[in-house]
Scaffold this motif. Structure first.
Motif, PDB file in Angstrom:
ATOM      1  N   ALA A 310       0.829  -1.211   0.000  1.00  0.00           N
ATOM      2  CA  ALA A 310       0.000   0.000   0.000  1.00  0.00           C
ATOM      3  C   ALA A 310       0.862   1.259   0.000  1.00  0.00           C
ATOM      4  N   ILE A 311       1.959   1.251   0.754  1.00  0.00           N
ATOM      5  CA  ILE A 311       2.838   2.423   0.812  1.00  0.00           C
ATOM      6  C   ILE A 311       3.459   2.699  -0.558  1.00  0.00           C
ATOM      7  N   VAL A 312       3.888   1.649  -1.233  1.00  0.00           N
ATOM      8  CA  VAL A 312       4.547   1.809  -2.531  1.00  0.00           C
ATOM      9  C   VAL A 312       3.585   2.346  -3.581  1.00  0.00           C
ATOM     10  N   LEU A 313       2.305   1.945  -3.506  1.00  0.00           N
ATOM     11  CA  LEU A 313       1.343   2.274  -4.553  1.00  0.00           C
ATOM     12  C   LEU A 313       0.526   3.531  -4.263  1.00  0.00           C
ATOM     13  N   THR A 314       0.605   4.047  -3.022  1.00  0.00           N
ATOM     14  CA  THR A 314      -0.235   5.196  -2.634  1.00  0.00           C
ATOM     15  C   THR A 314       0.468   6.527  -2.932  1.00  0.00           C
ATOM     16  N   PRO A 315      -0.187   7.433  -3.661  1.00  0.00           N
ATOM     17  CA  PRO A 315       0.417   8.731  -3.963  1.00  0.00           C
ATOM     18  C   PRO A 315       0.017   9.843  -2.995  1.00  0.00           C
ATOM     19  N   ILE A 321       1.035   8.780   5.545  1.00  0.00           N
ATOM     20  CA  ILE A 321       1.374   8.941   6.963  1.00  0.00           C
ATOM     21  C   ILE A 321       0.777   7.803   7.779  1.00  0.00           C
ATOM     22  N   LEU A 322      -0.495   7.484   7.523  1.00  0.00           N
ATOM     23  CA  LEU A 322      -1.155   6.405   8.256  1.00  0.00           C
ATOM     24  C   LEU A 322      -0.531   5.055   7.943  1.00  0.00           C
ATOM     25  N   LEU A 323      -0.252   4.814   6.668  1.00  0.00           N
ATOM     26  CA  LEU A 323       0.306   3.519   6.261  1.00  0.00           C
ATOM     27  C   LEU A 323       1.720   3.325   6.809  1.00  0.00           C
ATOM     28  N   ILE A 324       2.536   4.368   6.737  1.00  0.00           N
ATOM     29  CA  ILE A 324       3.910   4.269   7.233  1.00  0.00           C
ATOM     30  C   ILE A 324       3.910   4.080   8.749  1.00  0.00           C
TER      31      ILE A 324
END
Length: 429
Positions: A310-315, A321-324
């Motif tokens: 999700a982090i890699v694909l989210t722009p 911030i939430l995913l990391i």
């Protein structure tokens, strides 16, 4: 006197002395200082690339050599050096290692930087057996996970500060080399403080080393006796591979493909650590409450894979911030994982050191495979994003390993050695 005050009994140390806390947390700080040289490399990379002309594959190798060296040397160190007193072993490691930290700041080519990183981490890895031996010398068994949890929070504070400010520091100083020299000074200070704090004569379990030296048989037999150790190691491999791939290549991905500056990317990446500062203390609670031990492995492994993708694909920065933050929180379970080898039935102190070294080996392999695989795929496809996606998909291996781990354990009871206890010193946990 208060620093060394401790309650003891025939069954072991009941309360950890303040000096024990100081020694274990200082030891963890030393490890954190070493690790941040690797974890902040991704923020240094654009500056180093401009200066030395580093390619994506060379960047992966510079990060990978760090962890390949750790993987190669951890298990031999755990088997051979677990007979050596941990306090002087740590001091020798510090004295041998810190000159190579300064040499990284002086490097004027890929080869010199590569060699300086190799020798710096090599001299650190010789302390692989020290953590479990220091725990057994200084800490009450029921506080093993608690000490590890406090250490994780301390580690998160240091790494959050370093990751958030590295790019600003380099920009302000106008030199990535100066940042290495500042870190070298911090490392030298820790070297001076260690012999002042770590006084072996004050250890509650004073006879531990003598008893360990008298043990018969090779501790390497633990690798055959306890197959669950391999499952724990594979799970940590998956978590580690994702982590270094992210900290190495996300800043460059954001800069080149999303237009996010390094001065913003650094604090954004710092969200890996911000939530871990308070939540890292939950490790001791998890060790007591989660009776199905496999949950400590496969659940974090599954979250690691999903959040990584999700982090890699989210722009979108706010969602990032939430995913990391979530990816960082996956590591809340690691203090409890570190206690699992103490629960293996019949395990002896040196065998715990070997199992711990096996986990370090696989973590080293994961930390190496993450950036090397990502860098190789990125160079072949021309896309860092593709490299990170491929890497994250591969980490599903940790989920399967966690599902195969034994479910039950003596959760809630303190770690202890089973059928082969040390006989000559009843104060050894």
């Amino acid at each position: 006197m208060a620093l060394d005050a401790v309650d003891s009994s025939l069954d072991g140390v009941r309360r950890t002395p303040l000096r024990g806390w100081a020694i274990l947390l200082l030891f963890r700080a030393q490890g954190s200082s070493v690790i941040l040289v690797s974890y902040t490399f991704g923020l240094f990379l654009p500056f180093i690339s401009d200066d030395l002309g580093i390619t994506p594959l060379e960047a992966g190798l510079l990060q990978g050599v760090w962890w390949v060296t750790s993987a190669v040397l951890a298990l031999p160190s755990g088997a051979w050096l677990s007979r050596i007193r941990p306090i002087p072993l740590v001091l020798v490691s510090l004295l041998l290692g810190f000159p190579f930290l300064f040499m990284q700041g002086l490097a004027n080519s890929f080869l010199l930087l590569f060699l300086a990183r190799l020798f710096f981490v090599a001299f650190h890895v010789i302390t692989a057996p020290a953590r479990t031996l220091l725990l057994q010398q200084w800490v009450a068994p029921h506080q093993y996970a608690t000490v590890n949890s406090v250490g994780l929070s301390q580690h998160s504070i240091l790494l959050a500060i370093a990751v958030s400010t590295s790019a600003l520091l380099i920009t302000g100083l106008g030199s990535w080399r100066a940042a290495y020299f500042i870190l070298g000074g911090f490392f030298a200070l820790q070297t001076l403080v260690w012999p002042l704090v770590a006084r072996e004569s004050k250890a509650p379990a004073l006879g531990l080393i003598r008893d360990i030296e008298s043990q018969i048989g090779s501790p390497l037999r633990a690798l055959r006796t306890y197959p669950q150790a391999w499952l724990l190691a594979i799970t940590m491999f998956s978590l580690s591979a994702t982590w270094t791939a992210m900290v190495t290549f996300l800043p460059t991905l954001w800069l080149e493909e999303r237009g996010v500056s390094l001065t913003l990317g650094g604090p954004l990446l710092g969200f890996l650590y911000y939530a871990l500062i308070p939540s890292g203390l939950l490790g001791g609670y998890l060790a007591r409450k989660v009776t199905k031990r496999k949950l400590l492995l496969w659940v974090p492994a599954l979250l690691n894979t999903g959040l990584g993708l999700a982090i890699v694909l989210t722009p979108w920065p706010l969602l990032l911030i939430l995913l990391i933050t979530g990816l960082g929180l996956v590591w809340v379970a690691t203090p409890a994982m570190q206690v699992l080898p103490f629960e293996f039935p019949g395990i002896t102190p040196r065998e715990v050191a070997v199992v711990s070294s096996l986990v370090i080996t696989f973590m080293g392999l994961g930390f190496a495979v993450g950036p090397v695989t990502t860098g190789a795929v990125a160079q072949a496809t021309g896309s860092i994003q593709t490299g990170l996606v491929v890497l994250c998909l591969g980490t599903v291996l940790g989920v399967f390993a966690g599902l195969l781990y034994p479910s039950s354990s003596k959760a809630g009871s303190e770690p202890k050695f089973g059928s082969a206890p040390l006989q000559s010193n009843r104060n050894v946990p």
